[in-house]
Write an enzyme that holds these catalytic residues in place. Structure first.
Site, PDB file in Angstrom:
ATOM      1  N   GLU A  27       0.297  -1.006   0.175  1.00 54.84           N
ATOM      2  CA  GLU A  27       0.268  -0.020  -0.044  1.00 54.84           C
ATOM      3  C   GLU A  27       0.541   1.240  -0.027  1.00 54.84           C
ATOM      4  O   GLU A  27       1.954   1.574   0.625  1.00 54.84           O
ATOM      5  CB  GLU A  27      -0.707   0.121   0.911  1.00 54.84           C
ATOM      6  CG  GLU A  27      -2.136   0.566   1.075  1.00 54.84           C
ATOM      7  CD  GLU A  27      -2.854  -0.438  -0.378  1.00 54.84           C
ATOM      8  OE1 GLU A  27      -3.206  -0.066  -1.281  1.00 54.84           O
ATOM      9  OE2 GLU A  27      -3.952  -1.195   0.602  1.00 54.84           O
ATOM     10  N   GLU A 150      -7.351   7.242 -17.602  1.00 56.59           N
ATOM     11  CA  GLU A 150      -8.126   8.355 -16.620  1.00 56.59           C
ATOM     12  C   GLU A 150      -7.560   9.264 -16.247  1.00 56.59           C
ATOM     13  O   GLU A 150      -7.964   9.712 -16.316  1.00 56.59           O
ATOM     14  CB  GLU A 150      -7.715   6.703 -15.290  1.00 56.59           C
ATOM     15  CG  GLU A 150      -7.948   6.839 -14.363  1.00 56.59           C
ATOM     16  CD  GLU A 150      -8.633   6.001 -13.359  1.00 56.59           C
ATOM     17  OE1 GLU A 150      -9.022   5.282 -13.566  1.00 56.59           O
ATOM     18  OE2 GLU A 150      -8.823   6.241 -12.013  1.00 56.59           O
ATOM     19  N   ASP A 162      -3.919  -0.443 -10.259  1.00 56.46           N
ATOM     20  CA  ASP A 162      -5.027  -0.803 -10.715  1.00 56.46           C
ATOM     21  C   ASP A 162      -5.487  -1.614 -12.171  1.00 56.46           C
ATOM     22  O   ASP A 162      -5.962  -2.571 -12.144  1.00 56.46           O
ATOM     23  CB  ASP A 162      -6.320   0.031 -10.016  1.00 56.46           C
ATOM     24  CG  ASP A 162      -5.923   0.730  -8.759  1.00 56.46           C
ATOM     25  OD1 ASP A 162      -5.569   0.173  -7.947  1.00 56.46           O
ATOM     26  OD2 ASP A 162      -6.506   1.859  -8.256  1.00 56.46           O
TER      27      ASP A 162
HETATM   28  C1  GLA Z   1      -5.775   4.185  -3.912  1.00 58.13           C
HETATM   29  C2  GLA Z   1      -5.279   3.568  -4.803  1.00 58.13           C
HETATM   30  C3  GLA Z   1      -3.725   2.928  -5.637  1.00 58.13           C
HETATM   31  C4  GLA Z   1      -3.004   2.972  -4.641  1.00 58.13           C
HETATM   32  C5  GLA Z   1      -3.870   2.890  -2.872  1.00 58.13           C
HETATM   33  C6  GLA Z   1      -2.882   2.707  -2.356  1.00 58.13           C
HETATM   34  O1  GLA Z   1      -6.481   2.282  -3.307  1.00 58.13           O
HETATM   35  O2  GLA Z   1      -6.499   3.617  -6.182  1.00 58.13           O
HETATM   36  O3  GLA Z   1      -3.985   3.174  -6.833  1.00 58.13           O
HETATM   37  O4  GLA Z   1      -2.493   4.585  -4.653  1.00 58.13           O
HETATM   38  O5  GLA Z   1      -5.076   3.805  -3.092  1.00 58.13           O
HETATM   39  O6  GLA Z   1      -2.037   1.724  -2.342  1.00 58.13           O
END
Ligand code: GLA
Length: 353
Positions: A27, A150, A162
């Site tokens: 994260e 995006e 993502d």
């Molecule tokens: C959000 C963003 C991800 C990532 C997390 C932190 O979920 O969508 O792309 O940056 O925060 O890890």
């Protein structure tokens, strides 16, 4: 799903889909050129396409009951149409032969729950466009173009995690991804384990401004340490020379990267993996300051359950969901038990998957 003909009076020519995701570990490492470990959730977004007979694209979302018309070159629509128009535009700008389409969208990925419904939509659309127009795009191209769509057409400066997860991860296979090189491996979940995702019931607050602030703090820390990105720190003692809170921010990123690498080791056992998740939560809470009492409480309930290997907040924090790695076959029971205790404290948590 066979509603396409009802809306467009023709049959769809192609269909593609992509899942939502959760991140198991890694994260806030993504924009530090680090390592991440997302996995797909069962919920998906489907896109069916047929060519349009005129220059107008028509997008219909079954979930939103919304119809959007869009002609390439016109201002990009808002809402879900922005993601779809963005995908078309990104490909056209790169010279791919993409013509107008009729598109039907259907999804069971919850929106705004940190499960990356936008990446699922972009990747499903790009996969459908690839199939319809027989485009020479590999899966990494799909993820990169989804990210471009995006960033440029919805204005959200996202990383690549993502979109790579929506393109490549599966429900049983975590995507171990180096966000700098885009090298990746699909790895099985630890044996005898499964995942649950519980929403805290607390919507993300302040997350945009705090998210950006963390990004700046990490960049500043890297500059002060003379590296391109925090991923490049080899001597972890160096971070202790930074002024607070930069030392804590950098410490989180460095220890989190190390946790992902440990979790990606072949044959890791569920309980070892769980301990890494617990340590990740502690670090996100103490060093990165992105947790809140509701998330800490939910995570503590999960962690104290005897059939839970590990638990942590998932995503950006400040609300949203928690994930837990549990003994196989017990996830639903555990979630129900934990939710009773959580709700008894006045929280409105609910099971996401
Ligand atoms: C959000 C963003 C991800 C990532 C997390 C932190 O979920 O969508 O792309 O940056 O925060 O890890």
């Amino acid at each position: 799903m066979n509603k396409f003909a009802d809306y467009f009076n023709i049959q769809p020519v192609v269909e593609a889909s992509a899942p939502g995701r959760i991140n198991l570990l890694g994260e806030y490492t993504e924009y530090n050129d680090g390592f991440v470990l997302p996995i797909a959730i069962p919920q998906r977004t489907w896109v069916q396409l047929a060519p349009s007979n005129d220059p107008w694209n028509t997008f219909f979302s079954i979930n939103l009951n919304q119809l959007v018309h869009y002609r390439a070159g016109d201002p990009v629509p808002t809402g879900f149409g922005a993601y779809l128009a963005g995908c078309i535009n990104v490909l056209r700008e790169k010279g791919y032969s993409v013509h107008a389409v009729n598109a039907l969208i259907h999804s069971n990925v919850p929106i705004g729950a940190g499960l990356s419904s936008s990446a699922a939509l972009e990747v499903a659309m790009l996969k459908a466009l690839r199939a319809l127009f027989e485009l020479a795009l590999n899966d990494i191209d799909i993820a990169l173009n989804a990210q471009q769509a995006e960033i440029h057409f919805t204005g959200i400066h996202c990383g690549i995690m993502d979109q790579m997860a929506a393109t490549l991860a599966t429900e049983r296979n975590m995507l171990f991804l180096d966000t700098r090189t885009l090298n990746y491996k699909l790895l099985p979940l630890p044996k005898q384990s499964e995942l649950i995702v519980i929403h805290s019931g607390v919507p993300r607050r302040l997350s945009d401004s705090a998210y950006n602030q963390r990004r700046i703090e990490c960049k500043t820390a890297a500059q002060k340490l003379g590296v391109t990105a925090l991923r490049d720190i080899v001597d972890s003692a160096a971070v202790e020379t930074l002024p607070p809170p930069l030392n804590r921010r950098a410490r989180h990123v460095i220890t989190e990267n190390a946790r992902v690498l440990m979790a990606a080791a072949a044959g890791i056992k569920a309980d070892e993996f769980g301990k890494l998740m617990n340590a990740s939560h502690q670090s996100l809470s103490d060093d990165f300051d992105v947790s809140i009492p509701a998330l800490n409480y939910l995570v503590a309930l999960l962690q104290s359950h005897p059939a839970v290997y590990g638990a942590r907040l998932s995503g950006a924090g400040f609300g949203g969901a928690c994930i837990a790695l549990t003994r196989n076959g017990l996830g639903l029971d555990i979630a129900n038990e934990v939710l009773v205790d959580f709700q008894a404290e006045g929280y409105r948590g609910y099971l996401l998957t």
